[in-house]
Design a protein around this motif. Structure first.
Motif, PDB file in Angstrom:
ATOM      1  N   ALA A 128       0.829  -1.209   0.000  1.00  0.00           N
ATOM      2  CA  ALA A 128       0.000   0.000   0.000  1.00  0.00           C
ATOM      3  C   ALA A 128       0.868   1.265   0.000  1.00  0.00           C
ATOM      4  CB  ALA A 128      -0.964  -0.012   1.186  1.00  0.00           C
ATOM      5  N   PRO A 129       1.843   1.415   0.914  1.00  0.00           N
ATOM      6  CA  PRO A 129       2.697   2.609   0.833  1.00  0.00           C
ATOM      7  C   PRO A 129       3.605   2.608  -0.394  1.00  0.00           C
ATOM      8  CG  PRO A 129       3.466   1.151   2.590  1.00  0.00           C
ATOM      9  CD  PRO A 129       2.143   0.621   2.137  1.00  0.00           C
ATOM     10  N   LEU A 130       3.961   1.433  -0.895  1.00  0.00           N
ATOM     11  CA  LEU A 130       4.788   1.376  -2.103  1.00  0.00           C
ATOM     12  C   LEU A 130       4.040   1.969  -3.291  1.00  0.00           C
ATOM     13  CD1 LEU A 130       7.196   0.539  -3.793  1.00  0.00           C
ATOM     14  CD2 LEU A 130       6.375  -1.833  -3.724  1.00  0.00           C
ATOM     15  N   ARG A 131       2.775   1.587  -3.452  1.00  0.00           N
ATOM     16  CA  ARG A 131       1.994   2.134  -4.565  1.00  0.00           C
ATOM     17  C   ARG A 131       1.765   3.631  -4.397  1.00  0.00           C
ATOM     18  NH1 ARG A 131      -1.120  -3.050  -3.753  1.00  0.00           N
ATOM     19  NH2 ARG A 131      -0.354  -4.450  -5.374  1.00  0.00           N
ATOM     20  N   ARG A 132       1.508   4.065  -3.174  1.00  0.00           N
ATOM     21  CA  ARG A 132       1.324   5.505  -2.943  1.00  0.00           C
ATOM     22  C   ARG A 132       2.604   6.272  -3.283  1.00  0.00           C
ATOM     23  NH1 ARG A 132      -1.172   3.842   1.946  1.00  0.00           N
ATOM     24  NH2 ARG A 132       0.709   4.454   3.123  1.00  0.00           N
ATOM     25  N   SER A 133       3.729   5.767  -2.803  1.00  0.00           N
ATOM     26  CA  SER A 133       4.995   6.447  -3.047  1.00  0.00           C
ATOM     27  C   SER A 133       5.361   6.453  -4.523  1.00  0.00           C
ATOM     28  CB  SER A 133       6.120   5.782  -2.237  1.00  0.00           C
ATOM     29  OG  SER A 133       5.903   5.922  -0.850  1.00  0.00           O
ATOM     30  N   LEU A 134       5.005   5.392  -5.218  1.00  0.00           N
ATOM     31  CA  LEU A 134       5.335   5.329  -6.637  1.00  0.00           C
ATOM     32  C   LEU A 134       4.650   6.451  -7.408  1.00  0.00           C
ATOM     33  CD1 LEU A 134       7.097   3.555  -8.418  1.00  0.00           C
ATOM     34  CD2 LEU A 134       5.078   2.194  -8.965  1.00  0.00           C
ATOM     35  N   ARG A 135       3.464   6.846  -6.969  1.00  0.00           N
ATOM     36  CA  ARG A 135       2.786   7.963  -7.637  1.00  0.00           C
ATOM     37  C   ARG A 135       3.572   9.264  -7.482  1.00  0.00           C
ATOM     38  NH1 ARG A 135      -1.964   5.289  -5.585  1.00  0.00           N
ATOM     39  NH2 ARG A 135      -2.103   6.678  -3.785  1.00  0.00           N
ATOM     40  N   ASP A 136       4.352   9.369  -6.412  1.00  0.00           N
ATOM     41  CA  ASP A 136       5.157  10.571  -6.197  1.00  0.00           C
ATOM     42  C   ASP A 136       6.442  10.572  -7.013  1.00  0.00           C
ATOM     43  OD1 ASP A 136       3.322  11.509  -4.321  1.00  0.00           O
ATOM     44  OD2 ASP A 136       4.362  10.514  -2.646  1.00  0.00           O
ATOM     45  N   TYR A 137       6.943   9.390  -7.358  1.00  0.00           N
ATOM     46  CA  TYR A 137       8.229   9.298  -8.058  1.00  0.00           C
ATOM     47  C   TYR A 137       8.077   9.010  -9.555  1.00  0.00           C
ATOM     48  CZ  TYR A 137      10.583   9.263  -3.529  1.00  0.00           C
ATOM     49  OH  TYR A 137      11.056   9.602  -2.281  1.00  0.00           O
ATOM     50  N   ALA A 138       7.128   8.159  -9.928  1.00  0.00           N
ATOM     51  CA  ALA A 138       6.935   7.801 -11.336  1.00  0.00           C
ATOM     52  C   ALA A 138       5.935   8.769 -11.957  1.00  0.00           C
ATOM     53  CB  ALA A 138       6.447   6.359 -11.455  1.00  0.00           C
ATOM     54  N   THR A 139       6.396   9.975 -12.268  1.00  0.00           N
ATOM     55  CA  THR A 139       5.504  11.048 -12.696  1.00  0.00           C
ATOM     56  C   THR A 139       5.536  11.327 -14.193  1.00  0.00           C
ATOM     57  OG1 THR A 139       7.228  12.665 -12.196  1.00  0.00           O
ATOM     58  CG2 THR A 139       5.644  12.163 -10.441  1.00  0.00           C
ATOM     59  N   LEU A 140       6.566  10.924 -14.880  1.00  0.00           N
ATOM     60  CA  LEU A 140       6.639  11.153 -16.318  1.00  0.00           C
ATOM     61  C   LEU A 140       5.566  10.343 -17.042  1.00  0.00           C
ATOM     62  CD1 LEU A 140      10.518  11.057 -16.696  1.00  0.00           C
ATOM     63  CD2 LEU A 140       9.054  13.076 -16.919  1.00  0.00           C
ATOM     64  N   SER A 141       5.133  10.837 -18.185  1.00  0.00           N
ATOM     65  CA  SER A 141       3.998  10.216 -18.881  1.00  0.00           C
ATOM     66  C   SER A 141       4.256   8.771 -19.258  1.00  0.00           C
ATOM     67  CB  SER A 141       3.664  11.014 -20.145  1.00  0.00           C
ATOM     68  OG  SER A 141       4.791  11.043 -21.027  1.00  0.00           O
ATOM     69  N   PHE A 142       5.508   8.435 -19.577  1.00  0.00           N
ATOM     70  CA  PHE A 142       5.789   7.080 -20.059  1.00  0.00           C
ATOM     71  C   PHE A 142       6.031   6.070 -18.930  1.00  0.00           C
ATOM     72  CE2 PHE A 142       9.815   9.347 -20.028  1.00  0.00           C
ATOM     73  CZ  PHE A 142      10.701   8.447 -19.472  1.00  0.00           C
ATOM     74  N   VAL A 143       6.006   6.535 -17.675  1.00  0.00           N
ATOM     75  CA  VAL A 143       6.131   5.599 -16.553  1.00  0.00           C
ATOM     76  C   VAL A 143       4.954   5.696 -15.585  1.00  0.00           C
ATOM     77  CG1 VAL A 143       8.643   5.552 -16.654  1.00  0.00           C
ATOM     78  CG2 VAL A 143       7.516   7.206 -15.169  1.00  0.00           C
ATOM     79  N   ARG A 144       4.027   6.591 -15.860  1.00  0.00           N
ATOM     80  CA  ARG A 144       2.950   6.870 -14.913  1.00  0.00           C
ATOM     81  C   ARG A 144       2.025   5.679 -14.702  1.00  0.00           C
ATOM     82  NH1 ARG A 144       0.536  11.908 -16.979  1.00  0.00           N
ATOM     83  NH2 ARG A 144       2.565  12.794 -16.426  1.00  0.00           N
ATOM     84  N   ASN A 145       1.903   4.830 -15.689  1.00  0.00           N
ATOM     85  CA  ASN A 145       0.996   3.673 -15.584  1.00  0.00           C
ATOM     86  C   ASN A 145       1.692   2.410 -15.112  1.00  0.00           C
ATOM     87  OD1 ASN A 145      -1.278   5.150 -16.460  1.00  0.00           O
ATOM     88  ND2 ASN A 145      -0.656   4.896 -18.601  1.00  0.00           N
ATOM     89  N   LEU A 146       2.882   2.541 -14.611  1.00  0.00           N
ATOM     90  CA  LEU A 146       3.624   1.406 -14.066  1.00  0.00           C
ATOM     91  C   LEU A 146       2.851   0.752 -12.925  1.00  0.00           C
ATOM     92  CD1 LEU A 146       6.340  -0.188 -13.693  1.00  0.00           C
ATOM     93  CD2 LEU A 146       7.072   1.695 -12.217  1.00  0.00           C
ATOM     94  N   THR A 147       2.742  -0.563 -12.960  1.00  0.00           N
ATOM     95  CA  THR A 147       2.056  -1.290 -11.900  1.00  0.00           C
ATOM     96  C   THR A 147       3.059  -2.063 -11.057  1.00  0.00           C
ATOM     97  OG1 THR A 147       1.663  -3.194 -13.355  1.00  0.00           O
ATOM     98  CG2 THR A 147      -0.062  -1.510 -13.246  1.00  0.00           C
ATOM     99  N   VAL A 148       2.702  -2.277  -9.788  1.00  0.00           N
ATOM    100  CA  VAL A 148       3.525  -3.048  -8.859  1.00  0.00           C
ATOM    101  C   VAL A 148       2.673  -4.174  -8.302  1.00  0.00           C
ATOM    102  CG1 VAL A 148       4.850  -3.020  -6.725  1.00  0.00           C
ATOM    103  CG2 VAL A 148       4.901  -1.042  -8.238  1.00  0.00           C
ATOM    104  N   VAL A 149       3.179  -5.402  -8.392  1.00  0.00           N
ATOM    105  CA  VAL A 149       2.417  -6.567  -7.941  1.00  0.00           C
ATOM    106  C   VAL A 149       3.326  -7.520  -7.183  1.00  0.00           C
ATOM    107  CG1 VAL A 149       0.791  -6.427  -9.879  1.00  0.00           C
ATOM    108  CG2 VAL A 149       2.851  -7.835 -10.086  1.00  0.00           C
ATOM    109  N   PRO A 150       2.753  -8.374  -6.330  1.00  0.00           N
ATOM    110  CA  PRO A 150       3.564  -9.379  -5.643  1.00  0.00           C
ATOM    111  C   PRO A 150       4.007 -10.497  -6.582  1.00  0.00           C
ATOM    112  CG  PRO A 150       1.451  -9.008  -4.526  1.00  0.00           C
ATOM    113  CD  PRO A 150       1.353  -8.371  -5.867  1.00  0.00           C
ATOM    114  N   ALA A 151       5.170 -11.065  -6.302  1.00  0.00           N
ATOM    115  CA  ALA A 151       5.627 -12.259  -7.012  1.00  0.00           C
ATOM    116  C   ALA A 151       4.749 -13.448  -6.636  1.00  0.00           C
ATOM    117  CB  ALA A 151       7.078 -12.548  -6.672  1.00  0.00           C
ATOM    118  N   VAL A 152       4.706 -14.441  -7.525  1.00  0.00           N
ATOM    119  CA  VAL A 152       3.842 -15.597  -7.266  1.00  0.00           C
ATOM    120  C   VAL A 152       4.576 -16.929  -7.303  1.00  0.00           C
ATOM    121  CG1 VAL A 152       1.788 -14.407  -8.115  1.00  0.00           C
ATOM    122  CG2 VAL A 152       3.124 -15.803  -9.698  1.00  0.00           C
ATOM    123  N   THR A 153       5.846 -16.953  -7.705  1.00  0.00           N
ATOM    124  CA  THR A 153       6.534 -18.242  -7.810  1.00  0.00           C
ATOM    125  C   THR A 153       7.099 -18.733  -6.482  1.00  0.00           C
ATOM    126  OG1 THR A 153       8.506 -17.072  -8.608  1.00  0.00           O
ATOM    127  CG2 THR A 153       7.065 -18.086 -10.263  1.00  0.00           C
ATOM    128  N   GLY A 154       7.086 -17.890  -5.458  1.00  0.00           N
ATOM    129  CA  GLY A 154       7.384 -18.336  -4.106  1.00  0.00           C
ATOM    130  C   GLY A 154       8.781 -18.874  -3.910  1.00  0.00           C
TER     131      GLY A 154
END
Length: 329
Positions: free
Chosen positions: A271-297
């Motif tokens: 939750a704080p990672l996604r919030r913080s990413l909005r503050d840092y990934a501000t350029l148009s070509f990175v603004r839609n970057l998504t962050v998700v958990p790994a699943v291969t464990g």
């Protein structure tokens, strides 16, 4: 022996400071045989290699062994895939250790591919996990350290030495504390499990009656509403967000996949990672970057080592007589 490890069985090794895991992995990503032994990390290099050979011996005892056409290794680093050597920080007996050549000899001359553990996790997530279907991705391992790897233009990008994407040593605090790598203010110094927990303790968090001072214990306290524990995770999340955003601006990734023990904190971290990413990934070509958990464990290292070996085969790295010390990934 199988002539194409891209479609047949591959032997995989996942080597770290606490365990040496091995497996035979098929072309669908299924672990058919596995072995595991503790890493004698404080012993001399040959004792550590004997443990690796023990794991390989366990795999070789399987009737499937003869079908394994190649070996992939994901190792704690630094690694040098071009030379086939490893110097894991937490295995002092291995410095410029010729791991590729030793494993090749121990496996009857099979071709061997070596990558860092962060690159191995990336290969696993791109093959079978959360980065599947993404042509440009960053995958991170946030645990005792912070490692990572890149997929660019749909292909694993380990770099010349097998360490590309090592986000943990991007500096995000120019006046920050010295890092074990020799730099200052690195992502790892702010976001790894031990440093996250250390910061919480320094700022007044106290463990429960069991005395657990791990990042997992800090995460549990944050979930219970402890403000110091929460602040420690928020600071770690900001460091990760800054590193992810810098990487995205440099190579235009569209997804960041985060695994490792600290990622087990779930929304306390994400939750704080996604919030913080909005503050840092501000350029148009990175603004839609998504962050998700790994699943291969916990099998990420093995699956990724197998994927890296298959990738090297497809790229023709094994043309000729086992070309290249590191398998040419």
């Amino acid at each position: 022996m199988c002539t194409d490890p891209a479609t047949g069985l591959v032997a995989a090794l996942d080597i770290g400071g606490t365990k040496i895991a091995g497996a035979l992995v098929d072309g669908e990503g299924r672990v058919r045989v596995r072995s595991r032994r503790p890493t004698p990390a404080r012993e001399d290099g040959e004792t550590v290699m004997a443990a690796v050979e023990g794991v390989l011996g366990d795999l070789a005892a399987s009737p499937l062994w003869e079908a394994a056409g190649a070996v992939g290794i994901g190792s704690a680093g630094p690694v040098d895939a071009a030379r086939g050597t490893v110097s894991p920080v937490n295995v002092p007996g291995w410095r410029d250790y010729p791991l590729v050549e030793r494993v090749r000899r121990a496996t009857g001359g099979r071709p061997v591919t070596l990558v860092g553990d962060g690159v191995a996790m990336t290969a696993a997530e791109h093959w079978l996990g959360a980065a599947r279907g993404h042509d440009n991705a960053l995958c991170l391992v946030v645990s005792t350290g912070v490692g990572g790897g890149l997929v660019l233009d749909g292909r694993l990008h380990p770099g010349p030495t097998g360490n590309a994407g090592h986000i943990g040593h991007i500096a995000v605090d120019l006046d920050g504390e010295p890092c074990a790598c020799g730099g200052r203010g690195c992502v790892e110094r702010l976001a790894s499990g031990p440093h996250l927990a250390r910061r919480a303790l320094e700022n007044g968090w106290r463990p429960g009656p069991d005395g657990d001072v791990s990042a997992a214990a800090v995460a549990a306290a944050a979930r219970a509403g402890d403000p110091v524990a929460t602040a420690s995770f928020e600071r770690a999340a900001r460091a990760l967000a800054a590193g992810i955003a810098a990487t995205a601006a440099l190579v235009e990734i569209d997804i960041a996949v985060v695994g490792g023990g600290v990622a087990g904190a779930g929304e306390v971290l994400f939750a704080p990672l996604r919030r913080s990413l909005r503050d840092y990934a501000t350029l148009s070509f990175v603004r839609n970057l998504t962050v998700v958990p790994a699943v291969t464990g916990t099998d990420a290292g093995l699956l990724g080592a197998a994927a890296a070996a298959a990738h090297a085969w497809r790229e023709g790295a094994y043309a000729g007589a086992n070309a290249g010390a590191g398998g040419g990934t």
